[in-house]
Motif scaffolding. Structure first.
Motif, PDB file in Angstrom:
ATOM      1  N   THR A   3       0.834  -1.186   0.000  1.00 51.70           N
ATOM      2  CA  THR A   3       0.000   0.000   0.000  1.00 51.70           C
ATOM      3  C   THR A   3       0.872   1.241   0.000  1.00 51.70           C
ATOM      4  O   THR A   3       1.765   1.368   0.837  1.00 51.70           O
ATOM      5  CB  THR A   3      -0.905   0.012   1.257  1.00 51.70           C
ATOM      6  N   PRO A   4       0.620   2.172  -0.929  1.00 52.48           N
ATOM      7  CA  PRO A   4       1.400   3.414  -0.952  1.00 52.48           C
ATOM      8  C   PRO A   4       1.155   4.217   0.326  1.00 52.48           C
ATOM      9  O   PRO A   4       0.072   4.188   0.887  1.00 52.48           O
ATOM     10  CB  PRO A   4       0.856   4.168  -2.163  1.00 52.48           C
ATOM     11  N   HIS A   5       2.160   4.930   0.764  1.00 54.89           N
ATOM     12  CA  HIS A   5       2.013   5.801   1.928  1.00 54.89           C
ATOM     13  C   HIS A   5       2.758   7.102   1.687  1.00 54.89           C
ATOM     14  O   HIS A   5       3.465   7.252   0.702  1.00 54.89           O
ATOM     15  CB  HIS A   5       2.494   5.109   3.206  1.00 54.89           C
ATOM     16  N   THR A   6       2.573   8.043   2.560  1.00 57.23           N
ATOM     17  CA  THR A   6       3.210   9.358   2.494  1.00 57.23           C
ATOM     18  C   THR A   6       2.931  10.031   1.148  1.00 57.23           C
ATOM     19  O   THR A   6       3.834  10.433   0.430  1.00 57.23           O
ATOM     20  CB  THR A   6       4.733   9.260   2.732  1.00 57.23           C
ATOM     21  N   TRP A   7       1.654  10.125   0.783  1.00 56.70           N
ATOM     22  CA  TRP A   7       1.289  10.795  -0.464  1.00 56.70           C
ATOM     23  C   TRP A   7       1.686  12.265  -0.393  1.00 56.70           C
ATOM     24  O   TRP A   7       1.455  12.927   0.606  1.00 56.70           O
ATOM     25  CB  TRP A   7      -0.208  10.693  -0.712  1.00 56.70           C
ATOM     26  N   ARG A   8       2.284  12.785  -1.480  1.00 56.20           N
ATOM     27  CA  ARG A   8       2.662  14.204  -1.558  1.00 56.20           C
ATOM     28  C   ARG A   8       2.369  14.737  -2.940  1.00 56.20           C
ATOM     29  O   ARG A   8       2.397  13.989  -3.906  1.00 56.20           O
ATOM     30  CB  ARG A   8       4.147  14.442  -1.328  1.00 56.20           C
ATOM     31  N   LYS A   9       2.120  16.031  -3.005  1.00 58.88           N
ATOM     32  CA  LYS A   9       2.032  16.681  -4.308  1.00 58.88           C
ATOM     33  C   LYS A   9       3.054  17.800  -4.340  1.00 58.88           C
ATOM     34  O   LYS A   9       3.522  18.267  -3.300  1.00 58.88           O
ATOM     35  CB  LYS A   9       0.625  17.189  -4.613  1.00 58.88           C
ATOM     36  N   THR A  10       3.395  18.218  -5.517  1.00 62.05           N
ATOM     37  CA  THR A  10       4.423  19.227  -5.672  1.00 62.05           C
ATOM     38  C   THR A  10       4.040  20.533  -4.998  1.00 62.05           C
ATOM     39  O   THR A  10       2.874  20.915  -4.979  1.00 62.05           O
ATOM     40  CB  THR A  10       4.731  19.477  -7.168  1.00 62.05           C
ATOM     41  N   SER A  11       5.010  21.215  -4.471  1.00 56.13           N
ATOM     42  CA  SER A  11       4.758  22.519  -3.852  1.00 56.13           C
ATOM     43  C   SER A  11       4.375  23.550  -4.910  1.00 56.13           C
ATOM     44  O   SER A  11       3.764  24.567  -4.604  1.00 56.13           O
ATOM     45  CB  SER A  11       5.999  22.989  -3.093  1.00 56.13           C
ATOM     46  N   ARG A  12       4.675  23.302  -6.160  1.00 59.89           N
ATOM     47  CA  ARG A  12       4.330  24.223  -7.244  1.00 59.89           C
ATOM     48  C   ARG A  12       2.847  24.196  -7.583  1.00 59.89           C
ATOM     49  O   ARG A  12       2.357  25.054  -8.291  1.00 59.89           O
ATOM     50  CB  ARG A  12       5.130  23.901  -8.500  1.00 59.89           C
ATOM     51  N   SER A  13       2.121  23.191  -7.099  1.00 64.33           N
ATOM     52  CA  SER A  13       0.696  23.117  -7.408  1.00 64.33           C
ATOM     53  C   SER A  13      -0.132  24.017  -6.503  1.00 64.33           C
ATOM     54  O   SER A  13      -1.320  24.158  -6.711  1.00 64.33           O
ATOM     55  CB  SER A  13       0.197  21.679  -7.299  1.00 64.33           C
ATOM     56  N   SER A  14       0.491  24.601  -5.497  1.00 67.06           N
ATOM     57  CA  SER A  14      -0.165  25.544  -4.591  1.00 67.06           C
ATOM     58  C   SER A  14      -1.388  24.898  -3.958  1.00 67.06           C
ATOM     59  O   SER A  14      -1.313  23.788  -3.480  1.00 67.06           O
ATOM     60  CB  SER A  14      -0.493  26.822  -5.348  1.00 67.06           C
ATOM     61  N   THR A  15      -2.504  25.583  -3.984  1.00 65.43           N
ATOM     62  CA  THR A  15      -3.717  25.038  -3.371  1.00 65.43           C
ATOM     63  C   THR A  15      -4.615  24.355  -4.383  1.00 65.43           C
ATOM     64  O   THR A  15      -5.676  23.871  -4.045  1.00 65.43           O
ATOM     65  CB  THR A  15      -4.512  26.150  -2.667  1.00 65.43           C
ATOM     66  N   GLY A  16      -4.212  24.341  -5.637  1.00 67.29           N
ATOM     67  CA  GLY A  16      -5.012  23.704  -6.676  1.00 67.29           C
ATOM     68  C   GLY A  16      -5.007  22.197  -6.550  1.00 67.29           C
ATOM     69  O   GLY A  16      -4.216  21.608  -5.814  1.00 67.29           O
ATOM     70  N   ASN A  17      -5.924  21.559  -7.260  1.00 63.19           N
ATOM     71  CA  ASN A  17      -5.946  20.099  -7.215  1.00 63.19           C
ATOM     72  C   ASN A  17      -5.836  19.501  -8.616  1.00 63.19           C
ATOM     73  O   ASN A  17      -6.208  18.369  -8.834  1.00 63.19           O
ATOM     74  CB  ASN A  17      -7.193  19.590  -6.503  1.00 63.19           C
ATOM     75  N   ALA A  18      -5.320  20.263  -9.556  1.00 64.41           N
ATOM     76  CA  ALA A  18      -5.124  19.779 -10.922  1.00 64.41           C
ATOM     77  C   ALA A  18      -3.698  19.256 -11.074  1.00 64.41           C
ATOM     78  O   ALA A  18      -2.921  19.756 -11.865  1.00 64.41           O
ATOM     79  CB  ALA A  18      -5.414  20.881 -11.920  1.00 64.41           C
ATOM     80  N   CYS A  19      -3.372  18.272 -10.281  1.00 67.41           N
ATOM     81  CA  CYS A  19      -2.017  17.731 -10.324  1.00 67.41           C
ATOM     82  C   CYS A  19      -2.042  16.270  -9.914  1.00 67.41           C
ATOM     83  O   CYS A  19      -3.097  15.695  -9.701  1.00 67.41           O
ATOM     84  CB  CYS A  19      -1.092  18.542  -9.425  1.00 67.41           C
ATOM     85  N   VAL A  20      -0.896  15.690  -9.811  1.00 63.45           N
ATOM     86  CA  VAL A  20      -0.772  14.312  -9.363  1.00 63.45           C
ATOM     87  C   VAL A  20      -0.080  14.285  -8.006  1.00 63.45           C
ATOM     88  O   VAL A  20       0.576  15.239  -7.605  1.00 63.45           O
ATOM     89  CB  VAL A  20       0.016  13.441 -10.368  1.00 63.45           C
ATOM     90  N   GLU A  21      -0.258  13.187  -7.315  1.00 57.68           N
ATOM     91  CA  GLU A  21       0.423  12.956  -6.041  1.00 57.68           C
ATOM     92  C   GLU A  21       1.288  11.712  -6.185  1.00 57.68           C
ATOM     93  O   GLU A  21       0.961  10.814  -6.948  1.00 57.68           O
ATOM     94  CB  GLU A  21      -0.589  12.723  -4.917  1.00 57.68           C
ATOM     95  N   VAL A  22       2.358  11.679  -5.448  1.00 53.24           N
ATOM     96  CA  VAL A  22       3.274  10.536  -5.457  1.00 53.24           C
ATOM     97  C   VAL A  22       3.294   9.932  -4.069  1.00 53.24           C
ATOM     98  O   VAL A  22       3.415  10.643  -3.067  1.00 53.24           O
ATOM     99  CB  VAL A  22       4.699  10.980  -5.858  1.00 53.24           C
ATOM    100  N   GLY A  23       3.154   8.625  -4.003  1.00 53.82           N
ATOM    101  CA  GLY A  23       3.218   7.904  -2.736  1.00 53.82           C
ATOM    102  C   GLY A  23       4.405   6.963  -2.728  1.00 53.82           C
ATOM    103  O   GLY A  23       4.801   6.428  -3.763  1.00 53.82           O
TER     104      GLY A  23
END
Length: 62
Positions: A3-23
């Motif tokens: 199971t993936p853990h510690t999901w993060r998204k780039t700091s460049r995406s700011s508060t938007g949600n049009a991005c991907v996350e990496v776990g």
């Protein structure tokens, strides 16, 4: 399957949600869409993820 853990998204995406996350995975990484977190994720091995990051950093997708 790990199971993936510690999901993060780039700091460049700011508060938007049009991005991907990496776990983190024990042997690689998982990627998911922030707009559909329950829709599943893609997995890569450690070597595949490293090659992808290197390609990004060297503008191979430009």
């Amino acid at each position: 399957m790990t199971t993936p853990h510690t999901w993060r998204k780039t700091s460049r995406s700011s508060t938007g949600n049009a991005c991907v996350e990496v776990g983190r995975l024990a042997d690689g990484a998982a990627i998911r869409d922030t707009k559909n977190r329950t829709g599943g994720h893609l997995t890569t091995t450690r070597a595949q993820w490293a090659a992808f990051i290197t390609a990004l950093k060297t503008d191979r997708f430009a």
